[in-house]
Write an enzyme that holds these catalytic residues in place. Sequence first.
Site, short mmCIF file in Angstrom:
data_model
loop_
_atom_site.label_atom_id
_atom_site.label_comp_id
_atom_site.label_asym_id
_atom_site.label_seq_id
_atom_site.Cartn_x
_atom_site.Cartn_y
_atom_site.Cartn_z
CE LYS A 163 -3.97 -2.22 2.30
NZ LYS A 163 -4.97 -2.11 3.39
CD GLU A 205 -8.52 -9.50 -3.74
OE1 GLU A 205 -7.33 -9.78 -3.49
OE2 GLU A 205 -9.35 -9.22 -2.86
CG ASN A 228 -3.63 -2.16 6.87
OD1 ASN A 228 -3.51 -1.84 5.69
ND2 ASN A 228 -4.65 -2.87 7.32
CG HIS A 245 -5.28 -6.38 -0.32
ND1 HIS A 245 -6.51 -6.47 0.30
CD2 HIS A 245 -5.31 -7.27 -1.36
CE1 HIS A 245 -7.24 -7.37 -0.34
NE2 HIS A 245 -6.55 -7.87 -1.35
CE1 TYR A 261 -9.38 -3.27 0.38
CE2 TYR A 261 -8.43 -1.39 -0.77
CZ TYR A 261 -8.29 -2.51 0.05
OH TYR A 261 -7.04 -2.86 0.51
P1 GDP Z 1 -7.59 -7.08 5.61
O1 GDP Z 1 -8.11 -8.21 4.78
O2 GDP Z 1 -6.73 -7.52 6.77
O3 GDP Z 1 -6.90 -6.01 4.77
O4 GDP Z 1 -8.85 -6.38 6.29
P2 GDP Z 1 -10.34 -6.07 5.76
O5 GDP Z 1 -10.61 -6.77 4.46
O6 GDP Z 1 -11.25 -6.30 6.91
O7 GDP Z 1 -10.31 -4.51 5.50
C1 GDP Z 1 -9.75 -3.97 4.33
C2 GDP Z 1 -8.95 -2.74 4.67
O8 GDP Z 1 -9.84 -1.74 5.15
C3 GDP Z 1 -7.95 -2.93 5.80
O9 GDP Z 1 -6.72 -3.44 5.39
C4 GDP Z 1 -7.80 -1.52 6.33
O10 GDP Z 1 -6.89 -0.79 5.52
C5 GDP Z 1 -9.19 -0.96 6.13
N1 GDP Z 1 -9.95 -1.03 7.38
C6 GDP Z 1 -10.54 -2.12 7.95
N2 GDP Z 1 -11.17 -1.81 9.10
C7 GDP Z 1 -10.96 -0.48 9.26
C8 GDP Z 1 -11.37 0.46 10.24
O11 GDP Z 1 -12.04 0.14 11.22
N3 GDP Z 1 -10.98 1.76 10.03
C9 GDP Z 1 -10.21 2.15 8.95
N4 GDP Z 1 -9.87 3.42 8.80
N5 GDP Z 1 -9.82 1.28 8.01
C10 GDP Z 1 -10.18 0.00 8.16
#
Ligand code: GDP
Length: 137
Positions: free
Chosen positions: A9, A126, A112, A115, A49
């Site tokens: 990212k 994807e 973070n 992905h 997303y």
């Molecule tokens: P991943 O599969 O570990 O990347 O997590 P998810 O698929 O649940 O979420 C996708 C992305 O959305 C995450 O990597 C974060 O960058 C973002 N994200 C998820 N939860 C939150 C949140 O509560 N707040 C914010 N700002 N970003 C979030």
Amino acid sequence: MEQTLSIIKPDAVAKGVIGKILDRFESNGLKIAATKKMQLSRVDAETFYAIHSERPFFKDLVDFMISGPVVVTVLEGENAVATNRDLMGATNPKEAEAGTIRADFAENIDANAVHGSDSAENAAIEIKFFFAGREIS
Ligand code: GDP
């Protein structure tokens, strides 16, 4: 053999740790089948997303993903999806296990570092979103 999609990212690209992150993959049995650096458009990020479009953090997520270039990579290996998720660590870097990519290179849940596809089915979707078949080997 399984394939998965990784995105380094914008925060990690800006920090200059592309090589360090790709090394984690290669050092842990994942082959780089394709990789490229690119700037996502807003439509790219919103489409990628789309599953999160109703979540309160969706706009912040899209804004972040287009804030600078990313590196998209197809990783290949046995259990590539799960192996990559293990290497990444928890979504919230504060909860990520020591030695994972997010523990070592990410600041917070908005930025973070990486992905990774969460299933082989989503990985196929994807990968197709970013790469033509002839780019993958
Ligand atoms: P991943 O599969 O570990 O990347 O997590 P998810 O698929 O649940 O979420 C996708 C992305 O959305 C995450 O990597 C974060 O960058 C973002 N994200 C998820 N939860 C939150 C949140 O509560 N707040 C914010 N700002 N970003 C979030």
